[in-house]
Design a protein around this motif. Structure first.
Motif, PDB file in Angstrom:
ATOM      1  N   THR A 296       0.731  -1.321  -0.150  1.00 23.01           N
ATOM      2  CA  THR A 296       0.088  -0.029  -0.014  1.00 23.01           C
ATOM      3  C   THR A 296       0.836   1.359   0.007  1.00 23.01           C
ATOM      4  O   THR A 296       1.733   1.213   0.824  1.00 23.01           O
ATOM      5  CB  THR A 296      -1.094   0.055   1.166  1.00 23.01           C
ATOM      6  N   VAL A 297       0.876   2.121  -0.993  1.00 23.07           N
ATOM      7  CA  VAL A 297       1.434   3.169  -1.165  1.00 23.07           C
ATOM      8  C   VAL A 297       0.411   4.434  -0.999  1.00 23.07           C
ATOM      9  O   VAL A 297      -0.265   4.584  -1.796  1.00 23.07           O
ATOM     10  CB  VAL A 297       1.987   3.371  -2.577  1.00 23.07           C
ATOM     11  N   LEU A 298       0.543   5.096   0.235  1.00 17.72           N
ATOM     12  CA  LEU A 298      -0.244   6.300   0.359  1.00 17.72           C
ATOM     13  C   LEU A 298       0.029   7.511  -0.772  1.00 17.72           C
ATOM     14  O   LEU A 298       1.221   7.731  -0.986  1.00 17.72           O
ATOM     15  CB  LEU A 298      -0.107   7.071   1.791  1.00 17.72           C
ATOM     16  N   THR A 299      -1.094   8.345  -1.091  1.00 17.27           N
ATOM     17  CA  THR A 299      -0.666   9.343  -1.830  1.00 17.27           C
ATOM     18  C   THR A 299      -0.131  10.417  -0.980  1.00 17.27           C
ATOM     19  O   THR A 299      -0.409  10.520   0.333  1.00 17.27           O
ATOM     20  CB  THR A 299      -2.273   9.803  -2.507  1.00 17.27           C
ATOM     21  N   PRO A 300       0.472  11.534  -1.859  1.00 16.03           N
ATOM     22  CA  PRO A 300       0.900  12.753  -0.836  1.00 16.03           C
ATOM     23  C   PRO A 300       0.092  13.298  -0.093  1.00 16.03           C
ATOM     24  O   PRO A 300       0.127  13.728   1.067  1.00 16.03           O
ATOM     25  CB  PRO A 300       1.466  13.460  -1.844  1.00 16.03           C
ATOM     26  N   GLU A 301      -1.352  13.238  -0.514  1.00 16.65           N
ATOM     27  CA  GLU A 301      -2.294  13.897   0.240  1.00 16.65           C
ATOM     28  C   GLU A 301      -2.988  13.157   1.604  1.00 16.65           C
ATOM     29  O   GLU A 301      -3.123  13.759   2.415  1.00 16.65           O
ATOM     30  CB  GLU A 301      -3.481  14.327  -0.531  1.00 16.65           C
ATOM     31  N   GLU A 302      -2.814  11.914   1.288  1.00 17.50           N
ATOM     32  CA  GLU A 302      -3.190  11.031   2.466  1.00 17.50           C
ATOM     33  C   GLU A 302      -2.111  11.144   3.397  1.00 17.50           C
ATOM     34  O   GLU A 302      -2.306  11.122   4.496  1.00 17.50           O
ATOM     35  CB  GLU A 302      -3.232   9.536   1.878  1.00 17.50           C
ATOM     36  N   THR A 303      -0.756  10.945   2.954  1.00 15.60           N
ATOM     37  CA  THR A 303       0.238  11.282   3.915  1.00 15.60           C
ATOM     38  C   THR A 303       0.129  12.755   4.701  1.00 15.60           C
ATOM     39  O   THR A 303       0.470  12.596   5.845  1.00 15.60           O
ATOM     40  CB  THR A 303       1.574  10.922   3.146  1.00 15.60           C
ATOM     41  N   ALA A 304      -0.150  13.717   3.988  1.00 18.11           N
ATOM     42  CA  ALA A 304      -0.120  15.025   4.463  1.00 18.11           C
ATOM     43  C   ALA A 304      -1.163  14.709   5.671  1.00 18.11           C
ATOM     44  O   ALA A 304      -1.142  15.584   6.610  1.00 18.11           O
ATOM     45  CB  ALA A 304      -0.137  16.009   3.412  1.00 18.11           C
ATOM     46  N   ALA A 305      -2.277  14.314   5.259  1.00 17.13           N
ATOM     47  CA  ALA A 305      -3.501  14.445   6.224  1.00 17.13           C
ATOM     48  C   ALA A 305      -3.071  13.707   7.429  1.00 17.13           C
ATOM     49  O   ALA A 305      -3.360  14.190   8.748  1.00 17.13           O
ATOM     50  CB  ALA A 305      -4.768  13.611   5.477  1.00 17.13           C
ATOM     51  N   LEU A 306      -2.102  12.825   7.563  1.00 15.03           N
ATOM     52  CA  LEU A 306      -1.957  11.835   8.647  1.00 15.03           C
ATOM     53  C   LEU A 306      -0.700  12.545   9.485  1.00 15.03           C
ATOM     54  O   LEU A 306      -0.931  12.585  10.527  1.00 15.03           O
ATOM     55  CB  LEU A 306      -1.598  10.434   8.276  1.00 15.03           C
ATOM     56  N   ASP A 307       0.092  13.149   8.321  1.00 11.88           N
ATOM     57  CA  ASP A 307       1.154  13.979   9.154  1.00 11.88           C
ATOM     58  C   ASP A 307       0.505  15.027  10.062  1.00 11.88           C
ATOM     59  O   ASP A 307       0.716  15.261  11.446  1.00 11.88           O
ATOM     60  CB  ASP A 307       1.756  14.476   8.386  1.00 11.88           C
ATOM     61  N   ALA A 308      -0.495  15.754   9.639  1.00 10.80           N
ATOM     62  CA  ALA A 308      -1.151  16.979  10.424  1.00 10.80           C
ATOM     63  C   ALA A 308      -2.103  16.356  11.433  1.00 10.80           C
ATOM     64  O   ALA A 308      -2.015  16.947  12.533  1.00 10.80           O
ATOM     65  CB  ALA A 308      -2.061  17.469   9.260  1.00 10.80           C
ATOM     66  N   ALA A 309      -2.690  15.030  11.441  1.00 13.58           N
ATOM     67  CA  ALA A 309      -3.468  14.705  12.332  1.00 13.58           C
ATOM     68  C   ALA A 309      -2.607  14.211  13.551  1.00 13.58           C
ATOM     69  O   ALA A 309      -3.032  14.271  14.849  1.00 13.58           O
ATOM     70  CB  ALA A 309      -4.230  13.536  12.029  1.00 13.58           C
ATOM     71  N   SER A 310      -1.444  13.826  13.391  1.00 11.11           N
ATOM     72  CA  SER A 310      -0.645  13.419  14.341  1.00 11.11           C
ATOM     73  C   SER A 310       0.659  14.296  14.684  1.00 11.11           C
ATOM     74  O   SER A 310       1.643  14.013  15.564  1.00 11.11           O
ATOM     75  CB  SER A 310       0.250  12.090  13.841  1.00 11.11           C
ATOM     76  N   ALA A 311       0.489  15.775  14.341  1.00 14.99           N
ATOM     77  CA  ALA A 311       1.527  16.597  14.548  1.00 14.99           C
ATOM     78  C   ALA A 311       1.730  16.823  15.872  1.00 14.99           C
ATOM     79  O   ALA A 311       3.103  17.253  16.230  1.00 14.99           O
ATOM     80  CB  ALA A 311       1.140  17.816  13.748  1.00 14.99           C
ATOM     81  N   SER A 312       0.552  17.070  16.966  1.00 13.74           N
ATOM     82  CA  SER A 312       0.935  16.971  18.081  1.00 13.74           C
ATOM     83  C   SER A 312       1.786  15.869  18.806  1.00 13.74           C
ATOM     84  O   SER A 312       2.322  16.224  19.996  1.00 13.74           O
ATOM     85  CB  SER A 312      -0.398  17.156  18.748  1.00 13.74           C
ATOM     86  N   PHE A 313       2.024  15.108  18.267  1.00 14.48           N
ATOM     87  CA  PHE A 313       3.068  13.816  18.768  1.00 14.48           C
ATOM     88  C   PHE A 313       4.435  13.959  18.201  1.00 14.48           C
ATOM     89  O   PHE A 313       5.240  13.072  18.447  1.00 14.48           O
ATOM     90  CB  PHE A 313       2.236  12.461  18.435  1.00 14.48           C
ATOM     91  N   ALA A 314       4.519  14.818  17.417  1.00 11.98           N
ATOM     92  CA  ALA A 314       5.857  14.987  16.697  1.00 11.98           C
ATOM     93  C   ALA A 314       6.920  16.120  17.444  1.00 11.98           C
ATOM     94  O   ALA A 314       6.223  16.818  18.139  1.00 11.98           O
ATOM     95  CB  ALA A 314       5.625  15.451  15.237  1.00 11.98           C
TER      96      ALA A 314
END
Length: 314
Positions: A296-314
């Motif tokens: 499974t290869v996520l699209t850049p948009e999907e990756t960006a959405a998950l990055d943003a949702a988890s930003a508080s943990f970064a």
């Protein structure tokens, strides 16, 4: 298959965690999972000598014993990469040289093999000089009992010291790092450990890839903590930010027609420097969602959405 650091080892993108074997999976269920994993193209099994001493009635080494029996009965040792760890078996606590030597021999006996492909120092042992621990690992490698060395649960400072001590004494450097890393546990790895792994060419195998089951989506509220034996460990993620990550995974998974387990692992596998994600399956039915992440290869948009949702943990 992905290269394991600068070694000759190659691994499937999902490394099968053996922590459930002999704990939440009995021998029969464990062997079914192992069979299905191998049939799907998997070749990397990760365990530790202490698995699963924490379970009532267990003494430690149960996982290695099941894996060893499976390897012997299937006759496939040569096609599987086996990683185990020293330092947590009740009879072999810590990383003093004599302890490491005895622990390795016990692991070899349980695994029914004469070599371990990747042998980890499971936890730092500050009571033992690093030069002594490294000497013990180097002796095992020279004797052919282990092929490569890995390090798990060490601070960045101690990892840097490990590298320095190895350089000063002409010892073999580690090829792998096993850190805690997932969508809801990003900060420590990304800020401190990833630069070290990159600088030294280490393979990275994140553990708790699914955050003790939280990232499977089985927990939707605080009331769900009793949903599984690992619920208490997942409870720390029962926050607005944690459930926000689940919501983002839900969105990606629904759009792609995959499970949120697959989506979470696909995100992890695409992170810079990640060699393979460690994930365990208690039953065969849980395995397909893990295997699917490898393709499974996520699209850049999907990756960006998950990055943003988890930003508080970064």
């Amino acid at each position: 298959m992905r290269a394991v650091g600068n070694s000759d080892l190659r691994t499937f993108p999902i490394a099968l965690g053996g922590n459930t074997f002999g704990w939440t999976s009995d021998r029969a269920a464990s062997e079914m999972v192992l069979d299905a994993y191998a049939a799907a193209g998997g070749n990397f099994i990760d365990t530790a000598d202490g698995y699963s001493a924490w379970a009532p009635g267990n003494a430690g080494g149960e996982s290695e014993t099941i894996i060893g029996g499976w390897l012997q009965s299937r006759g496939n040792r040569g096609s599987m990469v086996v990683a185990t760890k020293a330092g947590t078996h009740p009879q072999y606590q810590g990383l003093a040289p004599a302890t490491v030597a005895a622990a390795a021999d016990a692991s070899l006996q349980r695994l029914k093999t004469d070599y371990i492909d990747l042998y980890y120092a499971h936890f730092d042992d500050p009571t033992v000089p690093l030069v002594d621990t490294l000497t013990a690992f180097e002796d095992l490698r020279t004797a052919g009992k282990i092929r490569h060395i890995g390090v798990s649960n060490y601070s960045p400072e101690r990892l840097a010291e490990w590298v320095r001590v190895a350089e000063e004494n002409g010892f073999t450097q580690p090829v792998a790092l096993q850190p805690h890393y997932n969508l809801v546990a990003r900060r420590d790895f990304e800020q401190a450990l990833a630069p070290l792994a990159r600088a030294h060419g280490w393979a990275v195998f994140p553990f708790w890839s699914m955050a003790s089951g939280f990232l499977t989506g089985k927990y939707r509220s605080a009331a769900d903590a009793g949903a599984s034996v690992r619920g208490a460990a997942a409870a720390k993620y029962f926050t607005e930010e944690g459930f926000g990550v689940i919501a983002a995974l839900d969105s990606v998974a629904a759009a792609r027609g995959i499970s949120i387990t697959t989506a979470a692992l696909a995100w992890l596998l695409a992170r810079p420097g990640i060699t393979a994600a460690l994930a365990s399956a208690r039953t065969v039915e849980q395995l397909p969602d893990l295997i699917a992440a490898a393709e499974t290869v996520l699209t850049p948009e999907e990756t960006a959405a998950l990055d943003a949702a988890s930003a508080s943990f970064a």
